[in-house]
Each structure stands twice: as structure tokens, then as C-alpha cells.
Design an enzyme around this catalytic site. Structure first.
Site, PDB file in Angstrom:
ATOM      1  N   GLY A  34       0.843  -1.202   0.000  1.00 53.09           N
ATOM      2  CA  GLY A  34       0.000   0.000   0.000  1.00 53.09           C
ATOM      3  C   GLY A  34       0.873   1.244   0.000  1.00 53.09           C
ATOM      4  O   GLY A  34       0.574   2.253   0.650  1.00 53.09           O
ATOM      5  N   GLY A  67      -0.504   5.017  -0.820  1.00 49.18           N
ATOM      6  CA  GLY A  67      -1.661   5.609  -0.130  1.00 49.18           C
ATOM      7  C   GLY A  67      -1.209   6.766   0.752  1.00 49.18           C
ATOM      8  O   GLY A  67      -0.058   7.217   0.680  1.00 49.18           O
ATOM      9  N   ASP A  87      -0.178  -8.157  -5.385  1.00 50.45           N
ATOM     10  CA  ASP A  87      -1.437  -8.046  -4.669  1.00 50.45           C
ATOM     11  C   ASP A  87      -1.251  -8.789  -3.340  1.00 50.45           C
ATOM     12  O   ASP A  87      -0.839  -9.953  -3.341  1.00 50.45           O
ATOM     13  CB  ASP A  87      -2.542  -8.712  -5.518  1.00 50.45           C
ATOM     14  CG  ASP A  87      -3.922  -8.500  -4.936  1.00 50.45           C
ATOM     15  OD1 ASP A  87      -4.063  -8.525  -3.701  1.00 50.45           O
ATOM     16  OD2 ASP A  87      -4.863  -8.313  -5.724  1.00 50.45           O
ATOM     17  N   TYR A 122     -14.872  -2.324   8.156  1.00 48.46           N
ATOM     18  CA  TYR A 122     -13.484  -1.868   8.344  1.00 48.46           C
ATOM     19  C   TYR A 122     -13.076  -2.055   9.811  1.00 48.46           C
ATOM     20  O   TYR A 122     -12.017  -2.610  10.115  1.00 48.46           O
ATOM     21  CB  TYR A 122     -13.423  -0.394   7.934  1.00 48.46           C
ATOM     22  CG  TYR A 122     -12.107   0.318   8.160  1.00 48.46           C
ATOM     23  CD1 TYR A 122     -10.923  -0.109   7.560  1.00 48.46           C
ATOM     24  CD2 TYR A 122     -12.059   1.468   8.948  1.00 48.46           C
ATOM     25  CE1 TYR A 122      -9.740   0.580   7.745  1.00 48.46           C
ATOM     26  CE2 TYR A 122     -10.880   2.173   9.129  1.00 48.46           C
ATOM     27  CZ  TYR A 122      -9.722   1.725   8.537  1.00 48.46           C
ATOM     28  OH  TYR A 122      -8.550   2.413   8.713  1.00 48.46           O
ATOM     29  N   LYS A 178     -10.327  -4.450  11.691  1.00 43.78           N
ATOM     30  CA  LYS A 178      -9.283  -3.908  12.569  1.00 43.78           C
ATOM     31  C   LYS A 178      -9.243  -4.679  13.890  1.00 43.78           C
ATOM     32  O   LYS A 178      -8.173  -5.025  14.380  1.00 43.78           O
ATOM     33  CB  LYS A 178      -9.498  -2.402  12.808  1.00 43.78           C
ATOM     34  CG  LYS A 178      -9.212  -1.531  11.581  1.00 43.78           C
ATOM     35  CD  LYS A 178      -7.821  -1.751  11.015  1.00 43.78           C
ATOM     36  CE  LYS A 178      -7.489  -0.866   9.850  1.00 43.78           C
ATOM     37  NZ  LYS A 178      -6.246  -1.246   9.152  1.00 43.78           N
TER      38      LYS A 178
HETATM   39  C1  AKB Z   1     -11.208   6.350   7.970  1.00 45.35           C
HETATM   40  O1  AKB Z   1     -11.830   7.397   8.240  1.00 45.35           O
HETATM   41  O2  AKB Z   1     -11.739   5.351   7.486  1.00 45.35           O
HETATM   42  C2  AKB Z   1      -9.729   6.283   8.324  1.00 45.35           C
HETATM   43  C3  AKB Z   1      -9.488   5.825   9.720  1.00 45.35           C
HETATM   44  C4  AKB Z   1      -9.782   6.684  10.881  1.00 45.35           C
HETATM   45  O3  AKB Z   1      -9.031   4.728   9.916  1.00 45.35           O
HETATM   46  N1  AKB Z   1      -9.128   7.560   8.088  1.00 45.35           N
END
Ligand code: AKB
Length: 314
Positions: free
Chosen positions: A8, A11, A50, A139, A143
Site C-alpha cells: 500500500g 496511499g 497483490d 473496516y 481492525k
Molecule cells: C477512515 O476514516 O476510514 C480512516 C481511519 C480513521 O481509519 N481515516
């Protein structure tokens, strides 16, 4: 000599981390892995691949005698909600591949967690290191699972993997990603291009934030710390500043009094923002490896405008 692979690499974090690593370890020793978005004129060692493909990753690691991986590739909060399957695939399988290879090749690994690991049931103010982790985004789910996977590979296999819960990061080198805190990057493009910006969060949506230079310095400090100092093998709370969109607009207006900031909250993004903490307690990072941020809101605003003006040739 260390040989470093950054996934990555192009980014928001990679665009600043790769030059910092090149400066520290030499261009010949830093390998930038890109998948799609490779900027023209990149000056360094480029590898293509990838993170979901373990055999190509393994070949890269063997060929370049990699000793350390900064595994940054992944989808953010808003991008993840648009495509939960891809978010799971890239974020989880990518991390698992890196950890498997780290065990086999004895690599040290950095992997970013996020304030997205927290959720609506987490205490919102000065969120402690050890607390409730019940995120409501895919997301955030990746995490939390990722943090536990890192800790598992450390305790079960001795993999030296280290992680930070990044707050919203603000930098100008890379275009803003598909996240929630990214309004704080978009706003500077709005300022310089049109002297206005319609924020996709409410005026009072307070979130933990950090200027990218602080994030890079903290990341390198964590990775350089002696292993015996690292008491957290999930991910460290990591903090600098926190502000609302309105406070950022006010700060910008001190330098550009005619700038117009308005608020058109997007329901998905606003809901995500409301599920996250407003401020973070990073006492454990400060105690274990000496973390201390340097950028306050006024300095960050000034540096962002100066850097972005140069980048956009304005
Ligand atoms: C998001 O807003 O998805 C990111 C984060 C806080 O991990 N910037």
C-alpha cells in the site's frame, strides 16, 4: 542492513512513509509494493503485486531478502461499506498472508489498526487502551480481528508484529482515501481550488486526528523500540489532536478569511463518525516507547496549506 517492503506504498501513509524509510535506510533497501495506483516519476524500488496472493508476496520477500514489512494495504471505512466482501478479503487475507510469511521468514511487521476498532459502546472521551471493541463497520471489524490476529501470531509464533490505532491522518502528498476522517484532507483541496468546501460530516463531529509527520515519526519510533518495551501486541492507542469540522473551518478562516465552509452531512459517513471516539488516551504508548506528538491544529493547518499549494502549483 534492513531490507524493507511497504505494501500500500502509494496511499496516504505510504506516500510519506516510503521517503522517510528511504532517507533512513537508503533507496536501495526500500521496496514499494503497489497494486494499481503507482504515481508517475516514483523514485525508488518498485515491486508489483497483490497482498491477497501469498505466493507472489513470498517470491518478492525471498528475491529481495526482506527483513521488515510495513503492511499498509487495505480499504478504509467508507470504501469498506461500499464493498464489504473486498474489504474483508484485502484487509484480513492480506494481513494473514503477511503474518504467515513473517513467521516463516522471521520478519518484523508493522500493521496499522485504527480508531475504527472502537464503536458506539466504547467510552467516547479519552478512550482507554483496554476497553470495549464493538465496531459497527466492516473496516472496524477487520481492525479488531486484525489486532487479535497480530497478538495471536506474537504469542503463538513469536512474530514481532507491532501496531498503532491511527486516528484520522492528514497529509497532502497522496490524494485523500475513501474514509470518514478524510473530510479534513478534502477541505484543503476545496480551499485552494474553490475557496469553499461542503463537509460531509456535521459541524460538531469531533474526531481524533493527527498530522502525517507525527504519524510517520510515531510509526518509526514504535518499530525502532526494543522488543522488551512493547507491552501491547494488539495495537497501541495513538493520539495527537482532536477537532470538529467547524473548528477546522475557523482555523482556516484565520488565514483565508473569505473561505466558506458549509455542512451537508452524509448519513453513512456521519453515522460512522458518531460511532467513533472523540479523544484518545495514549498514556501507554507514551510510557512504553516515548510517544509525544508535535503538531497542534494551527501548525498542521499552516503546513497543509503550504504543502498542498506547492503540490498543486498554486
Ligand atoms: C477512515 O476514516 O476510514 C480512516 C481511519 C480513521 O481509519 N481515516
Amino acid at each position: 542492513m534492513k531490507k524493507i517492503l511497504v505494501t500500500g506504498a502509494f496511499g496516504l501513509v505510504g506516500s510519506d512513509l516510503v521517503p522517510a524509510l528511504q532517507k533512513k535506510y537508503g533507496k536501495a533497501n526500500v521496496f514499494a509494493l503497489g497494486n494499481k495506483t503507482i504515481p508517475k516519476g516514483f523514485d525508488g524500488q518498485l515491486v508489483k503485486g497483490d497482498v491477497r496472493d501469498i505466493s507472489s508476496l513470498s517470491k518478492i520477500i525471498k528475491k529481495h531478502h526482506i527483513t521488515e514489512v510495513y503492511h499498509l494495504a487495505g480499504l478504509l471505512s467508507v470504501g469498506g461499506e461500499k464493498n464489504p466482501d473486498i474489504a474483508w478479503d484485502v484487509n484480513m487475507n492480506g494481513l494473514r498472508n503477511v503474518l504467515e510469511l513473517a513467521r516463516d521468514y522471521k520478519l518484523r511487521v508493522f500493521w496499522p489498526s485504527s480508531i475504527a476498532a472502537f464503536g458506539p459502546t466504547t467510552p467516547k472521551k479519552m478512550t482507554p487502551q483496554h476497553t470495549v471493541l464493538e465496531p459497527t463497520t466492516i473496516y472496524g471489524v477487520t481492525k479488531v480481528a486484525g489486532e487479535l490476529l497480530c497478538q495471536y501470531y506474537f504469542t503463538r509464533w513469536g512474530v514481532d508484529v507491532r501496531s498503532l490505532r491511527y486516528p484520522g491522518l492528514i497529509g497532502y502528498k497522496a490524494p485523500p482515501g475513501d474514509g470518514t476522517t478524510e473530510y479534513s484532507v478534502h477541505i484543503f483541496y476545496g480551499l485552494l481550488r474553490e475557496n469553499k468546501y461542503a463537509c460531509f460530516l456535521k459541524a460538531d463531529a469531533r474526531l481524533p486526528m493527527m498530522y502525517i509527520d507525527d504519524a510517520i515519526r510515531g510509526t518509526l519510533a514504535l518499530m525502532a523500540a526494543p522488543a522488551k518495551k512493547i507491552t501491547v501486541r494488539t495495537a497501541y492507542n495513538f493520539a495527537a489532536i482532536n477537532f470538529t469540522p467547524k473548528e477546522l473551518v475557523t482555523e482556516i478562516k484565520k488565514l483565508y478569511p473569505t473561505f466558506v465552509g458549509t455542512y451537508e452531512p452524509n448519513p453513512v459517513k456521519q453515522r460512522i463518525a458518531e460511532s467513533w471516539p472523540q479523544s484518545i488516551d495514549d498514556t501507554v504508548a507514551r510510557r512504553d516507547w516515548g510517544w509525544k506528538p508535535a503538531f497542534e491544529l494551527p501548525k498542521m493547518t499552516e503546513v497543509m496549506i503550504k504543502g498542498l499549494k506547492k503540490k498543486l502549483s498554486i
